[in-house]
Design a protein around this motif. Structure first.
Motif, PDB file in Angstrom:
ATOM      1  N   HIS A 210       0.928  -1.338  -0.120  1.00  0.00           N
ATOM      2  CA  HIS A 210       0.126  -0.062  -0.200  1.00  0.00           C
ATOM      3  C   HIS A 210       0.814   1.325   0.156  1.00  0.00           C
ATOM      4  CE1 HIS A 210       0.930  -0.484   4.192  1.00  0.00           C
ATOM      5  NE2 HIS A 210       0.825   0.625   4.494  1.00  0.00           N
ATOM      6  N   LEU A 211       2.117   1.087   0.490  1.00  0.00           N
ATOM      7  CA  LEU A 211       3.019   2.275   0.287  1.00  0.00           C
ATOM      8  C   LEU A 211       3.468   2.736  -1.100  1.00  0.00           C
ATOM      9  CD1 LEU A 211       5.053   1.404   3.480  1.00  0.00           C
ATOM     10  CD2 LEU A 211       3.195   3.176   3.399  1.00  0.00           C
ATOM     11  N   LYS A 212       3.294   1.963  -2.073  1.00  0.00           N
ATOM     12  CA  LYS A 212       3.846   2.042  -3.226  1.00  0.00           C
ATOM     13  C   LYS A 212       3.551   3.234  -4.132  1.00  0.00           C
ATOM     14  CE  LYS A 212       5.121  -0.459  -7.714  1.00  0.00           C
ATOM     15  NZ  LYS A 212       5.114  -1.643  -8.357  1.00  0.00           N
ATOM     16  N   LYS A 213       4.212   3.986  -4.475  1.00  0.00           N
ATOM     17  CA  LYS A 213       3.904   5.280  -5.225  1.00  0.00           C
ATOM     18  C   LYS A 213       3.703   5.139  -6.601  1.00  0.00           C
ATOM     19  CE  LYS A 213       5.928   8.599  -1.820  1.00  0.00           C
ATOM     20  NZ  LYS A 213       6.859   9.847  -1.744  1.00  0.00           N
ATOM     21  N   VAL A 214       2.893   5.975  -7.307  1.00  0.00           N
ATOM     22  CA  VAL A 214       2.658   5.727  -8.713  1.00  0.00           C
ATOM     23  C   VAL A 214       3.460   7.061  -9.254  1.00  0.00           C
ATOM     24  CG1 VAL A 214       0.978   5.937 -10.635  1.00  0.00           C
ATOM     25  CG2 VAL A 214       0.344   4.892  -8.488  1.00  0.00           C
ATOM     26  N   ARG A 215       4.237   6.978 -10.245  1.00  0.00           N
ATOM     27  CA  ARG A 215       5.019   7.836 -10.723  1.00  0.00           C
ATOM     28  C   ARG A 215       4.287   9.017 -11.481  1.00  0.00           C
ATOM     29  NH1 ARG A 215       8.809   5.228 -13.743  1.00  0.00           N
ATOM     30  NH2 ARG A 215       9.768   4.732 -11.705  1.00  0.00           N
ATOM     31  N   ILE A 216       4.361  10.274 -11.119  1.00  0.00           N
ATOM     32  CA  ILE A 216       3.737  10.982 -12.101  1.00  0.00           C
ATOM     33  C   ILE A 216       5.018  11.863 -12.960  1.00  0.00           C
ATOM     34  CG2 ILE A 216       2.135  11.868 -10.482  1.00  0.00           C
ATOM     35  CD1 ILE A 216       3.836  14.337  -9.542  1.00  0.00           C
ATOM     36  N   SER A 217       4.495  12.566 -13.980  1.00  0.00           N
ATOM     37  CA  SER A 217       5.307  13.016 -15.016  1.00  0.00           C
ATOM     38  C   SER A 217       6.395  14.113 -14.393  1.00  0.00           C
ATOM     39  CB  SER A 217       4.846  13.438 -16.315  1.00  0.00           C
ATOM     40  OG  SER A 217       4.280  14.861 -15.753  1.00  0.00           O
ATOM     41  N   ALA A 218       7.496  14.208 -15.145  1.00  0.00           N
ATOM     42  CA  ALA A 218       8.359  15.234 -14.812  1.00  0.00           C
ATOM     43  C   ALA A 218       7.823  16.748 -14.914  1.00  0.00           C
ATOM     44  CB  ALA A 218       9.859  15.049 -15.675  1.00  0.00           C
ATOM     45  N   GLU A 219       6.932  16.875 -16.159  1.00  0.00           N
ATOM     46  CA  GLU A 219       6.412  18.124 -16.279  1.00  0.00           C
ATOM     47  C   GLU A 219       5.496  18.678 -15.264  1.00  0.00           C
ATOM     48  OE1 GLU A 219       6.568  15.508 -18.416  1.00  0.00           O
ATOM     49  OE2 GLU A 219       7.797  16.084 -19.988  1.00  0.00           O
ATOM     50  N   ALA A 220       4.608  17.525 -14.820  1.00  0.00           N
ATOM     51  CA  ALA A 220       3.640  17.695 -13.600  1.00  0.00           C
ATOM     52  C   ALA A 220       4.486  18.327 -12.268  1.00  0.00           C
ATOM     53  CB  ALA A 220       3.069  16.509 -13.236  1.00  0.00           C
ATOM     54  N   VAL A 221       5.815  17.462 -12.024  1.00  0.00           N
ATOM     55  CA  VAL A 221       6.687  17.904 -11.040  1.00  0.00           C
ATOM     56  C   VAL A 221       7.056  19.261 -11.059  1.00  0.00           C
ATOM     57  CG1 VAL A 221       8.804  17.443  -9.771  1.00  0.00           C
ATOM     58  CG2 VAL A 221       7.109  15.411 -10.474  1.00  0.00           C
ATOM     59  N   ALA A 222       7.567  19.666 -12.105  1.00  0.00           N
ATOM     60  CA  ALA A 222       8.001  21.011 -12.429  1.00  0.00           C
ATOM     61  C   ALA A 222       6.954  21.918 -12.247  1.00  0.00           C
ATOM     62  CB  ALA A 222       8.600  21.116 -14.066  1.00  0.00           C
ATOM     63  N   LEU A 223       5.789  21.860 -12.666  1.00  0.00           N
ATOM     64  CA  LEU A 223       4.716  22.819 -12.431  1.00  0.00           C
ATOM     65  C   LEU A 223       4.340  22.748 -11.103  1.00  0.00           C
ATOM     66  CD1 LEU A 223       2.364  21.853 -15.273  1.00  0.00           C
ATOM     67  CD2 LEU A 223       3.392  23.772 -15.199  1.00  0.00           C
ATOM     68  N   GLU A 224       4.120  21.889 -10.306  1.00  0.00           N
ATOM     69  CA  GLU A 224       3.934  21.788  -8.772  1.00  0.00           C
ATOM     70  C   GLU A 224       4.978  22.554  -8.032  1.00  0.00           C
ATOM     71  OE1 GLU A 224       3.153  17.877  -7.300  1.00  0.00           O
ATOM     72  OE2 GLU A 224       1.477  17.764  -8.689  1.00  0.00           O
ATOM     73  N   SER A 225       6.131  22.628  -8.586  1.00  0.00           N
ATOM     74  CA  SER A 225       7.291  23.178  -7.816  1.00  0.00           C
ATOM     75  C   SER A 225       7.767  24.570  -8.141  1.00  0.00           C
ATOM     76  CB  SER A 225       8.327  22.254  -7.682  1.00  0.00           C
ATOM     77  OG  SER A 225       8.936  22.120  -8.980  1.00  0.00           O
ATOM     78  N   GLY A 226       6.974  25.036  -9.175  1.00  0.00           N
ATOM     79  CA  GLY A 226       7.060  26.191 -10.080  1.00  0.00           C
ATOM     80  C   GLY A 226       8.354  26.350 -10.714  1.00  0.00           C
ATOM     81  N   GLY A 227       8.469  25.012 -11.310  1.00  0.00           N
ATOM     82  CA  GLY A 227       9.709  24.880 -12.385  1.00  0.00           C
ATOM     83  C   GLY A 227      11.022  24.702 -11.727  1.00  0.00           C
ATOM     84  N   GLN A 228      11.053  24.336 -10.372  1.00  0.00           N
ATOM     85  CA  GLN A 228      12.107  24.187  -9.670  1.00  0.00           C
ATOM     86  C   GLN A 228      12.088  22.948  -9.132  1.00  0.00           C
ATOM     87  OE1 GLN A 228      14.844  26.374  -9.376  1.00  0.00           O
ATOM     88  NE2 GLN A 228      13.329  27.727 -10.606  1.00  0.00           N
ATOM     89  N   LEU A 229      13.531  22.068  -9.487  1.00  0.00           N
ATOM     90  CA  LEU A 229      13.323  20.482  -9.194  1.00  0.00           C
ATOM     91  C   LEU A 229      14.397  20.405  -8.042  1.00  0.00           C
ATOM     92  CD1 LEU A 229      13.029  18.837 -12.585  1.00  0.00           C
ATOM     93  CD2 LEU A 229      11.096  19.211 -10.778  1.00  0.00           C
ATOM     94  N   GLY A 230      14.286  20.979  -6.926  1.00  0.00           N
ATOM     95  CA  GLY A 230      15.297  20.763  -5.670  1.00  0.00           C
ATOM     96  C   GLY A 230      15.255  19.676  -4.903  1.00  0.00           C
ATOM     97  N   PHE A 231      16.192  19.454  -3.867  1.00  0.00           N
ATOM     98  CA  PHE A 231      15.854  18.278  -3.103  1.00  0.00           C
ATOM     99  C   PHE A 231      16.875  18.606  -1.833  1.00  0.00           C
ATOM    100  CE2 PHE A 231      19.183  15.143  -2.849  1.00  0.00           C
ATOM    101  CZ  PHE A 231      20.077  15.601  -3.950  1.00  0.00           C
TER     102      PHE A 231
END
Length: 233
Positions: A210-231
């Motif tokens: 149940h902990l398994k994550k479904v991958r979302i697209s890189a484009e969606a990640v960029a949009l959600e983070s305002g274009g920044q892909l930091g960690f």
């Protein structure tokens, strides 16, 4: 087992055909691990003779590999490391995570390479970098072999630091790769915050599936983070 040491043949060919003089070798470690980041090293070596015993990091005994990494960090013209976290691997997929980690390593170099030699046959880096791919480059090219050793030693050290917090997983021994001890700990304790949760190993663990994550697209990640892909890892 005897092996041919890496040479500057590829670098010399690139210099002769392109005129480039600043050439970086790039290699990664951690691609097949279940836990921890994927780590990329970019190394610029010039054409000087490397320390004795340099080759693909996987062919070097751990103690000697650590000793060699210390020598290499002083010997190379420049080097830098880049990481992509388990969370970024889950969100982006491995190819995009490799691109992210490699870009971080290259951007961290004090001088910008004119050409980048990637180990393997696939160019996961792409524009704006001028890339040459070399199959088994970590065995044949001095710069890539140096990057291979430095990346391996640094990532192993990062994983070993987790021993105190997650002793049952023996990350200091397996570096996050599947091993009998690692698998046994997963079955009982489930994944740690450092595990990749989009990977297929969770399919074989029904109590943690149940902990398994479904991958979302890189484009969606960029949009959600305002274009920044930091960690932060």
């Amino acid at each position: 087992m005897p092996y041919e040491p890496p040479t500057h043949t590829v670098e010399r060919s690139i210099r002769a055909t392109t005129g480039a003089k600043i050439i970086a070798g790039v290699d990664e470690v951690g691609r097949g691990a279940w836990a921890g980041p994927v780590t990329v090293c970019a190394a610029i070596t010039g054409l000087r003779r490397p320390p004795e015993g340099l080759t693909d990091s996987k062919l070097i005994a751990p103690k000697r590999r650590t000793e060699l990494a210390v020598l290499l960090e002083k010997w190379v013209t420049a080097h830098a490391l880049g990481h992509a976290s388990p969370g970024e691997i889950d969100e982006l997929g491995m190819t995009a995570a490799l691109r992210l980690a490699a870009g971080r390593a290259l951007d961290a170099l004090p001088i910008r390479p004119e050409v980048v030699i990637l180990d393997g046959k696939h160019d996961y880096l792409g524009s704006p970098w001028n890339v040459r791919t070399v199959i088994k480059g970590d065995q044949s090219c001095v710069a890539v072999a140096a990057a291979s050793v430095i990346a391996k030693v640094h990532r192993d050290a990062m994983m070993a630091e987790l021993r105190g917090e997650f002793a049952d997983f023996a990350f200091d021994d397996n570096a996050g790769y599947p091993s009998p001890v690692h698998k046994a700990a997963l079955e009982v304790l489930g994944p740690t915050p450092y595990h990749r949760l989009s990977w297929a190993y969770l399919d074989a663990l029904p109590q943690w599936r149940h902990l398994k994550k479904v991958r979302i697209s890189a484009e969606a990640v960029a949009l959600e983070s305002g274009g920044q892909l930091g960690f932060e890892f």
